[in-house]
Design a protein around this motif. Sequence first.
Motif, PDB file in Angstrom:
ATOM      1  N   ALA A 113       0.846  -1.190   0.000  1.00 52.91           N
ATOM      2  CA  ALA A 113       0.000   0.000   0.000  1.00 52.91           C
ATOM      3  C   ALA A 113       0.887   1.247   0.000  1.00 52.91           C
ATOM      4  O   ALA A 113       1.999   1.238   0.542  1.00 52.91           O
ATOM      5  N   ILE A 114       0.401   2.310  -0.618  1.00 55.97           N
ATOM      6  CA  ILE A 114       1.133   3.582  -0.607  1.00 55.97           C
ATOM      7  C   ILE A 114       0.953   4.203   0.777  1.00 55.97           C
ATOM      8  O   ILE A 114      -0.170   4.368   1.247  1.00 55.97           O
ATOM      9  N   PRO A 115       2.057   4.505   1.472  1.00 62.64           N
ATOM     10  CA  PRO A 115       1.941   4.940   2.870  1.00 62.64           C
ATOM     11  C   PRO A 115       1.375   6.353   3.024  1.00 62.64           C
ATOM     12  O   PRO A 115       1.547   7.206   2.152  1.00 62.64           O
ATOM     13  N   THR A 116       0.704   6.558   4.148  1.00 66.21           N
ATOM     14  CA  THR A 116       0.194   7.894   4.487  1.00 66.21           C
ATOM     15  C   THR A 116       1.139   8.610   5.450  1.00 66.21           C
ATOM     16  O   THR A 116       0.996   9.803   5.694  1.00 66.21           O
ATOM     17  N   GLU A 117       2.090   7.885   6.018  1.00 64.70           N
ATOM     18  CA  GLU A 117       3.181   8.494   6.775  1.00 64.70           C
ATOM     19  C   GLU A 117       4.434   7.662   6.517  1.00 64.70           C
ATOM     20  O   GLU A 117       4.328   6.501   6.111  1.00 64.70           O
ATOM     21  N   PRO A 118       5.619   8.241   6.716  1.00 59.70           N
ATOM     22  CA  PRO A 118       6.843   7.522   6.365  1.00 59.70           C
ATOM     23  C   PRO A 118       6.983   6.181   7.082  1.00 59.70           C
ATOM     24  O   PRO A 118       6.622   6.041   8.251  1.00 59.70           O
ATOM     25  N   VAL A 119       7.498   5.200   6.338  1.00 58.24           N
ATOM     26  CA  VAL A 119       7.849   3.883   6.889  1.00 58.24           C
ATOM     27  C   VAL A 119       9.349   3.923   7.170  1.00 58.24           C
ATOM     28  O   VAL A 119      10.145   4.148   6.253  1.00 58.24           O
ATOM     29  N   LEU A 120       9.734   3.717   8.417  1.00 59.37           N
ATOM     30  CA  LEU A 120      11.138   3.865   8.810  1.00 59.37           C
ATOM     31  C   LEU A 120      11.742   2.546   9.272  1.00 59.37           C
ATOM     32  O   LEU A 120      11.062   1.712   9.862  1.00 59.37           O
ATOM     33  N   PHE A 121      13.030   2.373   8.988  1.00 61.79           N
ATOM     34  CA  PHE A 121      13.805   1.280   9.573  1.00 61.79           C
ATOM     35  C   PHE A 121      15.242   1.771   9.689  1.00 61.79           C
ATOM     36  O   PHE A 121      15.591   2.838   9.175  1.00 61.79           O
ATOM     37  N   LEU A 122      16.071   1.018  10.391  1.00 67.25           N
ATOM     38  CA  LEU A 122      17.439   1.447  10.687  1.00 67.25           C
ATOM     39  C   LEU A 122      18.462   0.472  10.119  1.00 67.25           C
ATOM     40  O   LEU A 122      18.194  -0.723   9.988  1.00 67.25           O
ATOM     41  N   LYS A 123      19.632   0.994   9.796  1.00 69.64           N
ATOM     42  CA  LYS A 123      20.812   0.187   9.525  1.00 69.64           C
ATOM     43  C   LYS A 123      21.899   0.640  10.503  1.00 69.64           C
ATOM     44  O   LYS A 123      21.989   1.831  10.820  1.00 69.64           O
ATOM     45  N   PRO A 124      22.762  -0.284  10.969  1.00 66.65           N
ATOM     46  CA  PRO A 124      23.879   0.137  11.815  1.00 66.65           C
ATOM     47  C   PRO A 124      25.021   0.694  10.963  1.00 66.65           C
ATOM     48  O   PRO A 124      25.095   0.407   9.763  1.00 66.65           O
ATOM     49  N   PRO A 125      25.927   1.458  11.562  1.00 64.23           N
ATOM     50  CA  PRO A 125      27.069   1.976  10.786  1.00 64.23           C
ATOM     51  C   PRO A 125      27.947   0.877  10.188  1.00 64.23           C
ATOM     52  O   PRO A 125      28.647   1.109   9.204  1.00 64.23           O
ATOM     53  N   SER A 126      27.894  -0.336  10.745  1.00 67.84           N
ATOM     54  CA  SER A 126      28.663  -1.454  10.182  1.00 67.84           C
ATOM     55  C   SER A 126      28.140  -1.883   8.814  1.00 67.84           C
ATOM     56  O   SER A 126      28.780  -2.688   8.127  1.00 67.84           O
ATOM     57  N   ALA A 127      26.990  -1.335   8.391  1.00 64.98           N
ATOM     58  CA  ALA A 127      26.440  -1.635   7.056  1.00 64.98           C
ATOM     59  C   ALA A 127      27.185  -0.885   5.957  1.00 64.98           C
ATOM     60  O   ALA A 127      27.105  -1.260   4.784  1.00 64.98           O
TER      61      ALA A 127
END
Length: 221
Positions: free
Chosen positions: A34-48
């Motif tokens: 679905a097209i989001p109505t608010e941002p979808v967030l996730f994280l990567k660590p600096p080791s990425a």
Amino acid sequence: MMASRNISRFWEWGRKIICVGRNYAEHAKELKNAIPTEPVLFLKPPSAYVREGSPILVPLYSSNLHHEVELGVVIGKGGTAIPQSAAMEHVAGYALCLDMTARDIQDECKSKGLPWTLAKAFNTSCPVSDFIPKDRIPDPGKVKLWLKVNDQLRQSGCTSQMIFSVPYLISYISEFISLEEGDLILTGTPKGVSAVQEHDELQAGIEDVVTMNFKQKSKRI
């Protein structure tokens, strides 16, 4: 003071990578989201982080690794609850980035309602270009991105297609995750994501600004 540390080497000391999913409608559709109505967030660590000259490694547990080309925003001045009107004052510059994604694992996580960490945060999952000073990109809403695999164009898009703009994202994220100098925000990918195989060569660019090259390595992590 914007440059208490060497911002042009943000990947050496920046403390977090905040990623925005599904920020281009056509990409959301191609993955049947679905097209989001608010941002979808996730994280990567600096080791990425991985830089040109080093290979992108395939996680042992994945057999469907996808490329996602993105505009990265490098934070130069920290803040919490930053208003949209002041957001660009917190930007030091940009980077061309890839969000390497173990799509098979992400699909599995989604079906179980689990976080995407194994699909998104593994070592070498965030290839980055050299730092791009802010004045090289006068408008982050008008940036043309492209990615080729073995010289074949796979992704081509413009940040004008983003659902949530860079100032909006900075303001939204900083409401509940304080931004710090050296942080990187990945702003989402246009359509055209696809699998890469071992030994593939990836080339990505921001039109008239920067290009970068990475090789997919047979050694798995």
